[in-house]
Design a protein around this motif. Structure first.
Motif, PDB file in Angstrom:
ATOM      1  N   GLU A 488       0.862  -1.172   0.000  1.00 46.52           N
ATOM      2  CA  GLU A 488       0.000   0.000   0.000  1.00 46.52           C
ATOM      3  C   GLU A 488       0.903   1.228   0.000  1.00 46.52           C
ATOM      4  O   GLU A 488       1.922   1.250   0.668  1.00 46.52           O
ATOM      5  CB  GLU A 488      -0.901   0.015   1.235  1.00 46.52           C
ATOM      6  N   ASP A 490       2.469   4.981  -2.152  1.00 47.62           N
ATOM      7  CA  ASP A 490       2.806   5.613  -3.416  1.00 47.62           C
ATOM      8  C   ASP A 490       4.311   5.820  -3.473  1.00 47.62           C
ATOM      9  O   ASP A 490       5.062   5.100  -2.811  1.00 47.62           O
ATOM     10  CB  ASP A 490       2.043   6.940  -3.587  1.00 47.62           C
ATOM     11  N   SER A 491       4.769   6.811  -4.218  1.00 46.74           N
ATOM     12  CA  SER A 491       6.209   6.987  -4.398  1.00 46.74           C
ATOM     13  C   SER A 491       6.881   7.663  -3.214  1.00 46.74           C
ATOM     14  O   SER A 491       8.095   7.850  -3.216  1.00 46.74           O
ATOM     15  CB  SER A 491       6.481   7.814  -5.658  1.00 46.74           C
ATOM     16  N   THR A 492       6.110   8.040  -2.184  1.00 44.71           N
ATOM     17  CA  THR A 492       6.705   8.687  -1.016  1.00 44.71           C
ATOM     18  C   THR A 492       6.476   7.931   0.282  1.00 44.71           C
ATOM     19  O   THR A 492       7.037   8.301   1.308  1.00 44.71           O
ATOM     20  CB  THR A 492       6.154  10.117  -0.841  1.00 44.71           C
ATOM     21  N   ARG A 494       5.317   3.702   1.952  1.00 40.41           N
ATOM     22  CA  ARG A 494       4.857   2.334   1.748  1.00 40.41           C
ATOM     23  C   ARG A 494       4.493   1.700   3.090  1.00 40.41           C
ATOM     24  O   ARG A 494       5.123   1.989   4.107  1.00 40.41           O
ATOM     25  CB  ARG A 494       5.938   1.462   1.095  1.00 40.41           C
ATOM     26  N   GLU A 548       9.932   4.559 -13.570  1.00 40.38           N
ATOM     27  CA  GLU A 548       9.533   3.625 -12.535  1.00 40.38           C
ATOM     28  C   GLU A 548       9.804   2.188 -12.994  1.00 40.38           C
ATOM     29  O   GLU A 548       9.562   1.826 -14.144  1.00 40.38           O
ATOM     30  CB  GLU A 548       8.047   3.819 -12.243  1.00 40.38           C
TER      31      GLU A 548
END
Length: 608
Positions: A488, A490-492, A494, A548
């Motif tokens: 769960e 995003d890119s900033t 987890r 990514e």
């Protein structure tokens, strides 16, 4: 830290065998817990022989000499002995040796006996490193300076720098990993042996008696020292030193003889009576995982690998990764600080001022019910017959907010103690149990939909005092774990659960500084507390997007299909000569590429 954690169980079990503990030495502490246990230990170890400061050089010959005949210097790799120069000042590593108060004497008031010459915490160290350490707290710094002397081929152990440990931001001295547990147990000894005196000491940032009372340490320090204690178990060196100190000084360090005692006072065994016996195997198999320092060789422009120690009978681990503010960057935003500075009462009042709070607050717009003036620029909330509350002015609140407030329990009549505060924002809330002294509390609420923060009683008679309130947008602490569902985020950030190995590669991250920590989920369904926090810097020009990593795209064709399975099989069999996309091929995120990744890739294609 000592990374051979398979030795922890043997180390703990073996303590009582290897240490020559006098029969009945700890009898008076058996059956007690928390402060009573600490008081009993103080009664056992406080009375001891007073040694002179000059005698320390003689004492070190039996307490701190290694097998090579030189002192074991926990601050450097220099070769010193009793004939080495005893210098008052030094200009470089290797110039001479000092008697180091590992627990600085300024913290207890200087040359005050018996602390000043307590052999348990006095150690021989390189003079130059000792002076650099000064009276700075022990801590953790991601950067920091390590001094060396290339001409002599000697170097400092540890580093000096700005703290990166959550909760503290000033200068610290970070000891070498090998000795972090040693120093933690020395510190446990000091606040236990001198428990009755700690409240009168000048103190330091490592101590916070006003807030944590008998536990003595500041909150960040308490957590860090427990982490060091767990990660770096008692060594034979410590056992031998404890015996040598006992022969000369006449008292022992309980936390070397019985390492589990720390958990009964500061850790996971609070409110549990100590039996005086080695914990049963099922308890030893519920260890708290310890996060290792980041392996810089496993850090890329968008990924890193988290590694931690095994924690016994574990079914899985949950990992939390959060991007934090870099120097000069502010991810959290302070919206309001309220100190109620216009309250000038010298004692509690009996007039409800709920309708006129603007006269007493720094920020207009406060509302409430059953709010009264109280001494020391505080407000008293509630009565014996009504549930009182305090509501902040309207603010532009985001989804995630942090509320930091200082409050204490109100005790005035039977049934009025054990107060709690409900901190809420719309439908989300957390309940905080208050202490009897003013204490800072930090609450992170996720899912706010309103523009106000409310501080409320839990029931009639459960009144409380509130001294100040600060409200932030964002997660100020990063210690409030987010709900852990596999990948769960995003890119900033987890949140990952179900990890069965003791490592995990987090991929497709944006550039920035991240902190990460882990907890164990045991076979019986219970969970450990969160581990220590480690940090990693991802150097990337842009937020992960176009570049990514596509997990499973082993052959780099921007698709995940059966040809990737073939490519991975060929690679593992040595038939693939063109190489593979290694990050994409590590499908199960364990930092390795092997047959397990083939199974994970097939599951991915089948939608399992």
């Amino acid at each position: 830290m000592k990374k051979v954690f398979t030795t922890i169980l043997a180390a703990i079990i073996g303590i009582s065998i290897l240490a020559d503990i006098p029969n009945g030495y700890y009898t008076n502490a058996i059956g007690k817990h928390d402060e009573a246990l600490m008081t009993a230990l103080e009664g056992i170890i406080y009375d001891h022989s007073l040694l002179s400061y000059n005698y320390m050089w003689t004492a070190f010959d039996s307490t701190d000499v290694g097998n090579d005949g030189y002192y074991i210097d926990m601050y450097s790799n220099c070769k010193y002995d009793n004939q080495s120069d005893h210098v008052g000042g030094a200009s470089f590593v290797g110039e001479g040796i000092n008697r180091e108060h590992s627990f600085p004497k300024s913290w207890f008031g200087g040359e005050i006996m018996p602390m000043f010459t307590d052999l348990t915490m006095l150690i021989p160290t390189d003079a130059f490193v000792n002076q650099r350490r000064s009276n700075n707290p022990y801590g953790v710094c991601a950067g920091g300076i390590t001094y060396t002397n290339e001409d002599m081929g000697v170097t400092m152990k540890g580093k000096l720098g700005t703290s990166t440990y959550n909760g503290y931001t000033s200068t610290v001295f970070e000891p070498d990993d090998e000795y972090k547990g040693d120093f933690a147990r020395i510190y446990f000894y000091m606040v236990t042996c001198y428990k009755s005196d700690v409240g009168t000491w000048p103190g330091c940032d490592q101590l916070d008696y006003a807030t944590n009372n008998y536990k003595a340490f500041s909150t960040w320090s308490m957590q860090m020292l427990l982490e060091w204690h767990r990660a770096d178990p008692v060594s034979q060196k410590e056992i031998s030193r404890n015996e040598a100190v006992y022969k000369q000084q006449g008292n022992r360090n309980p936390f070397v003889d019985h390492p589990e005692l720390a958990e009964y006072i500061w850790g996971t065994k609070q409110n549990t009576n100590w039996t005086g016996e080695t914990p049963p195997d099922d308890e030893l198999d519920k260890r708290v995982p310890v996060m290792y320092n980041v392996d810089t060789t496993a850090v890329t422009s968008s990924a890193f690998r988290a590694d931690w120690s095994p924690a016994g009978d574990v079914s899985s681990y949950s990992l939390s990764v959060n991007r934090i503010a870099a120097p000069g960057e502010d991810i959290t935003t302070l919206l309001m600080t309220e100190n109620f500075s216009n309250v000038a009462a010298v004692s509690d009042g009996n007039i409800d001022i709920s309708s006129s709070l603007d006269n007493y607050s720094d920020n207009p717009g406060w509302t409430g019910y059953k709010v009264y003036l109280a001494a020391n620029q505080s407000l008293k909330i509630g009565t014996s017959t009504a549930v009182g509350y305090l509501v902040s002015p309207e603010l532009e609140l985001g989804n995630t907010i942090t509320v930091v407030f200082n409050a204490k329990n109100w005790i005035g009549a039977a049934g009025s103690d054990n107060s709690s505060v409900i901190v809420s924002c719309g439908n989300v809330s957390k309940t905080i149990t208050l202490s009897d002294t003013p204490t800072d509390y930090t609450v992170v609420l996720i899912g706010c939909t309103e523009k106000n923060v409310k501080l409320s009683m839990t029931a009639i008679k459960k009144r409380f005092y509130v001294y100040n309130v600060s409200i932030y947008n964002g997660d100020l602490t990063a210690e409030a774990p987010r709900r852990a569902i596999v990948e769960e985020g995003d890119s900033t950030w987890r949140a990952v659960s179900g990890i069965t190995d003791t490592c995990y590669t987090v991929q497709a991250l944006a550039g920035g500084i991240y902190e990460y920590f882990v907890k164990a989920v045991y076979i019986d369904g219970s969970e450990s507390v969160w581990s220590n926090i480690e940090h990693v810097t991802i150097v990337a020009g842009d937020v992960a997007g176009e570049d990514e990593i596509l997990i499973g795209d082993v052959n780099g064709d921007d698709e995940v299909n059966i040809s990737d399975v073939t490519t991975l099989i060929d690679y593992l069999l040595g038939r693939e000569s063109d190489g593979i996309e290694r990050e994409a091929a590590d499908v199960n995120h364990d930092g390795k590429i092997n047959i397990s990744d083939i199974t994970a890739l097939i599951d991915l294609l089948l939608g399992h």
